[in-house]
Scaffold this active site. Sequence first.
Site, PDB file in Angstrom:
ATOM      1  N   GLU A 199      -6.708  -1.291   1.226  1.00 41.07           N
ATOM      2  CA  GLU A 199      -7.312  -2.151   2.336  1.00 41.07           C
ATOM      3  C   GLU A 199      -5.923  -3.372   2.627  1.00 41.07           C
ATOM      4  O   GLU A 199      -5.494  -4.181   2.060  1.00 41.07           O
ATOM      5  CB  GLU A 199      -8.461  -3.436   2.016  1.00 41.07           C
ATOM      6  CG  GLU A 199      -9.709  -3.620   2.856  1.00 41.07           C
ATOM      7  CD  GLU A 199      -8.674  -5.174   3.379  1.00 41.07           C
ATOM      8  OE1 GLU A 199      -8.306  -5.185   4.115  1.00 41.07           O
ATOM      9  OE2 GLU A 199      -9.176  -5.949   3.292  1.00 41.07           O
ATOM     10  N   GLY A 202       1.084  -1.330  -0.100  1.00 48.55           N
ATOM     11  CA  GLY A 202      -0.007   0.270  -0.125  1.00 48.55           C
ATOM     12  C   GLY A 202       0.392   1.356  -0.002  1.00 48.55           C
ATOM     13  O   GLY A 202       0.557   2.123  -0.821  1.00 48.55           O
TER      14      GLY A 202
HETATM   15  C1  UN1 Z   1      -9.308 -10.586   4.270  1.00 48.52           C
HETATM   16  O1  UN1 Z   1      -8.820 -11.787   4.881  1.00 48.52           O
HETATM   17  O2  UN1 Z   1      -8.881  -9.535   3.353  1.00 48.52           O
HETATM   18  O3  UN1 Z   1     -13.683 -10.129   7.986  1.00 48.52           O
HETATM   19  C2  UN1 Z   1     -10.755 -10.399   4.000  1.00 48.52           C
HETATM   20  C3  UN1 Z   1     -13.338 -11.348   7.255  1.00 48.52           C
HETATM   21  C4  UN1 Z   1     -13.934 -11.453   5.884  1.00 48.52           C
HETATM   22  C5  UN1 Z   1     -13.248 -10.880   5.739  1.00 48.52           C
HETATM   23  C6  UN1 Z   1     -11.307 -10.609   4.633  1.00 48.52           C
HETATM   24  N1  UN1 Z   1     -15.212 -11.682   5.875  1.00 48.52           N
HETATM   25  O4  UN1 Z   1     -12.614 -11.982   7.509  1.00 48.52           O
END
Ligand code: UN1
Length: 511
Positions: free
Chosen positions: A264, A247
């Site tokens: 993210e 990132g």
């Molecule tokens: C991730 O780990 O990149 O909240 C996403 C969670 C899942 C999504 C994780 N619904 O653990």
Amino acid sequence: MTAHDIPGQSALAELARTTARRCGVDLDAHAGDRGVSSPVNGEQLTSLSWTSADGVDAAVARAQEAFRVWRTVPAPARGALVKRLGELLAVHKDDVATLISLEVGKITSEARGEVQEMIDICDFAVGLSRQLYGRTMPSERPGHRLMETWHPLGVVGVVSAFNFPAAVWSWNTAVALVCGDPVVWKPSELAPLTALACQAILARAIAECDAPGDLSQVVVGGADVGQALVDHSGVALLSATGSTRMGRAVGPRVADRFGRSLLELGGNNAAVVGPSADLDLATRGIVFSAAGTAGQRCTTMRRLIVHSSVVEELADRLVSAYGRLPVGDPMAEGTLVGPLIHGGAYEAMQDALSRAAAEGGKLVAGGGRELADAAPNAYYARPALVRLPEQTAVVQRETFAPILYVLPYDDFDEAIALNNAVPQGLSSSVFTNDQAEAERFLSAEGSDCGIVNVNIGTSGAEIGGAFGGEKETGGGRESGSDAWRAYMRRATNTVNYSGELPLAQGVDFSV
Ligand code: UN1
């Protein structure tokens, strides 16, 4: 077959081939000089050819053409495409889940859960396609209307990580498509088959709905392909999931060309366990969040901050649960912990464990390699529990492996401070039956994370909420709530129907 019999190379390669074919992908047509291997046995599943940076250019150009058409299709009609995608994903739920298990080692229940998350976001996006609301505001001038309109933004580039090789794409794609945006996807190098299958399923939906063929494209390749997408001026929004290091490289490059990015990144998620907590419920929540997905979610619980009055009892319960965790073939019934993604992840885990020991930590459960005889090229590890007197340097870092550091606290303010005293800010939880404690954790003075939970773990969020976090997690929000706004551009409109020309702020400019 039990979790201790790890399937051989030919069995898994054949499973990959037949499963991909059911999803509409002929692996022979994609054969090339890049191996794709499975963490289940560490052996090669197939080979693929990769796209080059030039391939990205061509893909973005095609996506821009598709955008010109798609942006004029009414949003509810765009929703019809996403509806069909959701239906086809439901038909192929087990197929996509199998590819996820093969490529990234997820246990069947979690792999199916990942596909369910895709179906759920499709449902959400279909509803959203009739709710891309703009506001109207009272104008200060008579005979004027002030309002905003949300328009499609342009091409969305999606860079996804290995650990959610399909769902993260779908969060972006389902929302982008109803918002009127085409998608160019660079999947993880470790999970290209899942990506090809998702792409083929969406291509079928696109054909059935008579939508532009280039609305969705996959560019399978390495870092150069990712960089080309990041730097391409035709990519209006770059949505990237991965490490904070990634990132840090991507954010400034996209900003430099005034593109938008949605980041993210890493998490370092903690749970606080108060003296009033239901320890049975807490233990179950902690074990799922800390050991589930072999510690390879960005929402994985990595730190446990426990009141000193209950820390011994909770630690005993966790040690016992960790000892019982079935580690093994992720596709065998009963397995709860599959393999780490590769040897590098296992080394990082061992490195963190030795640093923790050097910093005063005591390994109280797990940490060692398992099934090395049955699968010498795969890396299975028993999730580790480390007790530490304080939050030392190793705890500040995200190690993408199943290690849970257990730290004691005495005062709730101190627990909140410990929760917040890391560079990352994705997810957090408090286990408590004291309402004031729960509210304080949720308050402005509480957890500084993007996700703050009470009496559930840090992982396993539903799609309806906005997903993402603060600080080094990158600040982006994907999935539900109003995350769609990142995929659209806002126009503010003032309409004058008065026949006069009064100026705002009372300015007089008459000639
Ligand atoms: C991730 O780990 O990149 O909240 C996403 C969670 C899942 C999504 C994780 N619904 O653990």
